[in-house]
Design a protein around this motif. Structure first.
Motif, PDB file in Angstrom:
ATOM      1  N   THR A  69      66.726 -56.046  25.329  1.00 60.23           N
ATOM      2  CA  THR A  69      65.505 -56.747  25.719  1.00 60.23           C
ATOM      3  C   THR A  69      64.385 -56.428  24.738  1.00 60.23           C
ATOM      4  O   THR A  69      64.228 -55.284  24.329  1.00 60.23           O
ATOM      5  CB  THR A  69      65.084 -56.331  27.142  1.00 60.23           C
ATOM      6  N   THR A  70      63.613 -57.446  24.381  1.00 61.31           N
ATOM      7  CA  THR A  70      62.445 -57.274  23.523  1.00 61.31           C
ATOM      8  C   THR A  70      61.219 -57.069  24.408  1.00 61.31           C
ATOM      9  O   THR A  70      60.968 -57.874  25.308  1.00 61.31           O
ATOM     10  CB  THR A  70      62.231 -58.497  22.619  1.00 61.31           C
ATOM     11  N   TYR A  71      60.479 -55.997  24.161  1.00 65.47           N
ATOM     12  CA  TYR A  71      59.278 -55.677  24.930  1.00 65.47           C
ATOM     13  C   TYR A  71      58.050 -55.790  24.038  1.00 65.47           C
ATOM     14  O   TYR A  71      58.095 -55.440  22.853  1.00 65.47           O
ATOM     15  CB  TYR A  71      59.351 -54.250  25.488  1.00 65.47           C
ATOM     16  N   LYS A  72      56.967 -56.256  24.648  1.00 65.37           N
ATOM     17  CA  LYS A  72      55.690 -56.342  23.955  1.00 65.37           C
ATOM     18  C   LYS A  72      54.622 -55.753  24.867  1.00 65.37           C
ATOM     19  O   LYS A  72      54.454 -56.200  26.001  1.00 65.37           O
ATOM     20  CB  LYS A  72      55.348 -57.791  23.621  1.00 65.37           C
ATOM     21  N   ILE A  73      53.925 -54.734  24.357  1.00 66.81           N
ATOM     22  CA  ILE A  73      52.799 -54.146  25.080  1.00 66.81           C
ATOM     23  C   ILE A  73      51.540 -54.588  24.351  1.00 66.81           C
ATOM     24  O   ILE A  73      51.363 -54.283  23.174  1.00 66.81           O
ATOM     25  CB  ILE A  73      52.884 -52.602  25.111  1.00 66.81           C
ATOM     26  N   SER A  74      50.698 -55.341  25.048  1.00 68.97           N
ATOM     27  CA  SER A  74      49.462 -55.859  24.459  1.00 68.97           C
ATOM     28  C   SER A  74      48.275 -55.190  25.134  1.00 68.97           C
ATOM     29  O   SER A  74      48.241 -55.055  26.354  1.00 68.97           O
ATOM     30  CB  SER A  74      49.361 -57.367  24.652  1.00 68.97           C
ATOM     31  N   PHE A  75      47.287 -54.798  24.334  1.00 66.66           N
ATOM     32  CA  PHE A  75      46.136 -54.068  24.859  1.00 66.66           C
ATOM     33  C   PHE A  75      44.843 -54.875  24.846  1.00 66.66           C
ATOM     34  O   PHE A  75      43.800 -54.361  25.260  1.00 66.66           O
ATOM     35  CB  PHE A  75      45.941 -52.770  24.065  1.00 66.66           C
ATOM     36  N   GLY A  76      44.870 -56.113  24.357  1.00 64.00           N
ATOM     37  CA  GLY A  76      43.652 -56.911  24.321  1.00 64.00           C
ATOM     38  C   GLY A  76      42.563 -56.176  23.561  1.00 64.00           C
ATOM     39  O   GLY A  76      42.750 -55.766  22.420  1.00 64.00           O
ATOM     40  N   ASN A  77      41.435 -55.945  24.202  1.00 63.67           N
ATOM     41  CA  ASN A  77      40.321 -55.201  23.601  1.00 63.67           C
ATOM     42  C   ASN A  77      40.070 -53.880  24.322  1.00 63.67           C
ATOM     43  O   ASN A  77      38.956 -53.356  24.306  1.00 63.67           O
ATOM     44  CB  ASN A  77      39.044 -56.056  23.615  1.00 63.67           C
ATOM     45  N   ILE A  94      55.514 -53.820  19.665  1.00 65.38           N
ATOM     46  CA  ILE A  94      56.754 -54.528  19.993  1.00 65.38           C
ATOM     47  C   ILE A  94      57.948 -53.645  19.655  1.00 65.38           C
ATOM     48  O   ILE A  94      57.964 -52.979  18.616  1.00 65.38           O
ATOM     49  CB  ILE A  94      56.838 -55.857  19.204  1.00 65.38           C
ATOM     50  N   PHE A  95      58.947 -53.654  20.528  1.00 63.57           N
ATOM     51  CA  PHE A  95      60.204 -52.965  20.251  1.00 63.57           C
ATOM     52  C   PHE A  95      61.317 -53.663  21.014  1.00 63.57           C
ATOM     53  O   PHE A  95      61.065 -54.422  21.955  1.00 63.57           O
ATOM     54  CB  PHE A  95      60.130 -51.475  20.619  1.00 63.57           C
ATOM     55  N   SER A  96      62.540 -53.428  20.595  1.00 65.62           N
ATOM     56  CA  SER A  96      63.700 -53.994  21.271  1.00 65.62           C
ATOM     57  C   SER A  96      64.672 -52.885  21.630  1.00 65.62           C
ATOM     58  O   SER A  96      64.923 -51.992  20.816  1.00 65.62           O
ATOM     59  CB  SER A  96      64.397 -55.023  20.370  1.00 65.62           C
ATOM     60  N   THR A  97      65.225 -52.960  22.828  1.00 66.60           N
ATOM     61  CA  THR A  97      66.252 -51.999  23.232  1.00 66.60           C
ATOM     62  C   THR A  97      67.612 -52.402  22.686  1.00 66.60           C
ATOM     63  O   THR A  97      68.584 -51.674  22.857  1.00 66.60           O
ATOM     64  CB  THR A  97      66.313 -51.878  24.766  1.00 66.60           C
ATOM     65  N   GLY A  98      67.675 -53.542  22.033  1.00 65.53           N
ATOM     66  CA  GLY A  98      68.919 -54.024  21.457  1.00 65.53           C
ATOM     67  C   GLY A  98      68.868 -54.087  19.942  1.00 65.53           C
ATOM     68  O   GLY A  98      67.957 -53.557  19.308  1.00 65.53           O
TER      69      GLY A  98
END
Length: 182
Positions: A69-77, A94-98
């Motif tokens: 799975t591809t994960y994206k953590i976004s922090f905005g401002n 962004i990172f992927s477990t695959g």
């Protein structure tokens, strides 16, 4: 602020990080994560984000991460320097477990059926195709975004699988449909 380093590196494959450290050139603060931070796909528990001087520490419960799975953590401002409160704008990790990144995108425009005008600020949510339609009352979606002022939205880094799409006026920002208010 300038990002000097991030460990593990951004856009890592075969990664299950439990701690991410971002180092900046200035002392940093973490602001309103409840309205600024998003994780796609959503996790049962959000990451913990701490300011440690010139470092920002992001802690994840890696056992909650799904395989391939591809994960994206976004922090905005939400991440700013502590002197002038200048945001490190639109910071994402962004990172992927695959072994690859999911790369599909779904975009569109939300139009209010009553007025014919663009519906801005509305939440667009993707659920697994196997859930019942009533899932919007009890469970959070996998992927979400908000329509902009012109009603346009875009969801990215999606896997190649079918989803159910719902559009919700999520006024209480809890990611589930409250039929008395929304």
């Amino acid at each position: 602020p300038v990002l000097l380093s991030i460990v593990p590196s951004d856009s890592s494959l075969n990664s299950r990080p439990n701690k991410i450290i971002a180092t900046f050139n200035k002392y940093m603060e973490v602001g309103d994560l409840s309205s600024q931070m998003s994780v796609s796909p959503m996790l049962p528990m959000n990451p913990t984000v701490l300011s440690l001087g010139k470092k920002i520490q992001i802690k994840l419960i890696d056992s909650l991460l799904q395989p391939n799975t591809t994960y994206k953590i976004s922090f905005g401002n939400a991440i700013t320097d502590n002197r002038e409160s200048t945001p490190y704008a639109d910071f994402s990790y962004i990172f992927s477990t695959g072994a690859y990144f999911d790369s599909l995108m779904y975009a569109g425009r939300v139009i209010n059926a009553l007025t014919g005008a663009p519906d801005s600020g509305i939440m667009v949510a993707l659920y697994d195709v196997t859930v019942n339609d009533s899932a919007i009352l009890t469970q959070k979606p996998l992927y979400t975004t908000r329509a902009n002022a012109q009603g346009f939205f875009q969801l990215d880094l999606l896997p190649n699988k079918p989803f159910k799409l719902f559009v919700i006026a999520d006024e209480d920002n809890n990611f589930v449909y409250n039929y008395t208010k929304e």
